[in-house]
Design an enzyme around this catalytic site. Structure first.
Site, short mmCIF file in Angstrom:
data_model
loop_
_atom_site.label_atom_id
_atom_site.label_comp_id
_atom_site.label_asym_id
_atom_site.label_seq_id
_atom_site.Cartn_x
_atom_site.Cartn_y
_atom_site.Cartn_z
N HIS A 160 0.86 -1.20 0.00
CA HIS A 160 0.00 0.00 0.00
C HIS A 160 0.89 1.24 0.00
CE1 HIS A 160 -3.82 2.22 0.64
NE2 HIS A 160 -3.00 3.11 1.19
N CYS A 161 0.99 1.87 -1.14
CA CYS A 161 1.75 3.12 -1.26
C CYS A 161 1.18 3.88 -2.46
CB CYS A 161 3.24 2.83 -1.41
SG CYS A 161 3.62 1.65 -2.71
N THR A 194 -6.77 9.65 -4.23
CA THR A 194 -7.94 10.45 -4.64
C THR A 194 -7.55 11.79 -5.26
OG1 THR A 194 -8.09 11.36 -2.40
CG2 THR A 194 -9.44 9.42 -2.89
N ASP A 242 2.13 2.92 3.22
CA ASP A 242 1.24 4.07 2.97
C ASP A 242 2.03 5.32 2.60
OD1 ASP A 242 -1.26 5.32 2.64
OD2 ASP A 242 -1.13 6.22 4.62
N ARG A 280 -10.30 0.68 -6.53
CA ARG A 280 -10.54 1.10 -5.14
C ARG A 280 -11.84 1.88 -5.07
NH1 ARG A 280 -6.92 5.36 -1.66
NH2 ARG A 280 -6.97 4.32 0.36
C1 0GY Z 1 -4.32 6.45 2.37
C2 0GY Z 1 -5.14 7.31 3.21
C3 0GY Z 1 -5.67 8.50 2.86
C4 0GY Z 1 -5.76 9.05 1.55
C5 0GY Z 1 -5.99 8.38 0.41
O1 0GY Z 1 -6.41 8.19 -1.84
C6 0GY Z 1 -6.24 8.97 -0.91
O2 0GY Z 1 -6.27 10.19 -1.03
O3 0GY Z 1 -6.01 7.08 0.41
C7 0GY Z 1 -6.25 9.31 3.95
O4 0GY Z 1 -6.26 10.55 3.85
O5 0GY Z 1 -6.70 8.71 4.97
O6 0GY Z 1 -4.54 5.25 2.32
O7 0GY Z 1 -3.43 6.95 1.75
#
Ligand code: 0GY
Length: 310
Positions: free
Chosen positions: A37-38, A83, A263, A130
């Site tokens: 997960h990264c 995101t 992460d 996702r």
């Molecule tokens: C993560 C957690 C976060 C953000 C995202 O895709 C993303 O923007 O996953 C968060 O802000 O909790 O897994 O990176």
């Protein structure tokens, strides 16, 4: 590692940049370990951030990710579309192509994605999509649209990664159990670690995994879930001690359905930016035996992302 840049975008006020001097972990990862997960962010001047994004990060390039992989001792990465890039997977695809067989990806797609685009993503190394339910990160997407996407990607052998807050599991339960693929939960379903590990909230998540053998969990993000923080206990190199019992329950009970990842570059943290070397040293506390470590870091991610090599 090189320093974070911004790629011409203005970062969200108060943004914490990833840490550019990670220590060398004391824990030696098993050969072939996967950081499952990264993310990559941008760089913004090449892969701009999505107009609908809820935050603007500092850049986190593929080269910086690969440098961290090598520094920590990982062999491979699973890069998850963040995101801030919406459903434009170009930065992800670029990273996967550069890594060749050393990375797989999880993309974001919308209803109406073409078969040709799904094939392009597959050829690049994408093996999942996702679905994000964390309200501070995304706008609402109707569940019928998500189910349609799940049905489209199932024949490709892909899975669905879901990200949600623990309090939302009851409302999402029926939707998750209707997904026809493997379902991978991000960050243990974000438990409130101030509650007891055997309390009703985490028991619900354990029951969710117990009753549904297609559900996996990432035992990730102690730095995000911890209230105790990155402080050593009794002078030992053990950070985020309050998260350990939660992750350990899952690793021991569902040894063949757990994944671990850094992460990196840790978006949206508010209190501190973790030392990724210290994060790796969290692993033997949640997976205390060599057998559990190998399953968590090598066997499970290989089965899910590189099944042709298993
Ligand atoms: C993560 C957690 C976060 C953000 C995202 O895709 C993303 O923007 O996953 C968060 O802000 O909790 O897994 O990176």
């Amino acid at each position: 590692m090189s320093k974070p840049t911004t790629g011409g975008f203005e970062k969200t006020p108060g943004w914490l940049d990833w840490y550019d001097g990670p220590s060398k972990p004391q824990f030696v990862l098993p050969a072939g370990s996967v950081d499952a997960h990264c993310h990559v962010f941008g760089p913004g001047h090449t892969f701009g951030y999505a107009p609908e994004r809820k935050y603007t990060p500092c850049d986190a390039s593929k080269a910086q990710l690969f440098a961290l992989r090598d520094h920590l001792g990982f062999a491979r990465n699973v890069v998850v579309q963040a995101t801030c890039h919406g459903d434009n997977n170009d930065a992800l695809v670029d990273a996967l192509q550069a890594a060749r067989e050393a990375a797989r990806g999880v993309a974001t797609v919308r209803r109406g994605v073409s078969d040709a685009e799904l094939q392009r993503l597959h050829a690049a190394g994408v093996r999942g999509v996702r679905f994000n339910f964390v309200k501070r990160l995304v706008d609402f997407t109707p569940k019928d649209e998500l189910l349609e996407i799940a049905q489209r990607i199932a024949p490709l052998g892909w899975h669905v990664v879901v990200y949600f807050e623990a309090v939302d599991l009851p409302e999402l339960w029926d939707f998750f159990t209707a997904i026809p693929t493997t379902v991978v939960v991000d960050h243990m379903g974000r438990p409130d670690v101030t509650q007891p590990v055997d309390g009703p909230e985490f028991a619900r998540f354990v029951r969710f995994m117990d009753e549904h053998p297609n559900v996996w969990s990432k035992v990730t993000c102690p730095e995000r879930l911890s209230v105790a923080g990155p402080f050593a206990l009794n002078g030992q190199r053990q950070a985020y001690a309050d998260v350990v019992p939660f992750a350990r329950v899952l690793v021991e009970r569902f040894a063949d359905r757990v994944l671990w990842g850094t992460d990196w570059p840790h978006p949206n943290l508010k209190s501190h930016m973790p030392d990724d070397g210290l994060l790796v040293d969290f692993i033997p506390h949640i997976a205390p035996t060599a057998d559990l470590q190998r399953r968590l870091l090598v066997d499970n991610p290989m089965r899910l992302y590189w099944p042709e090599e298993c």
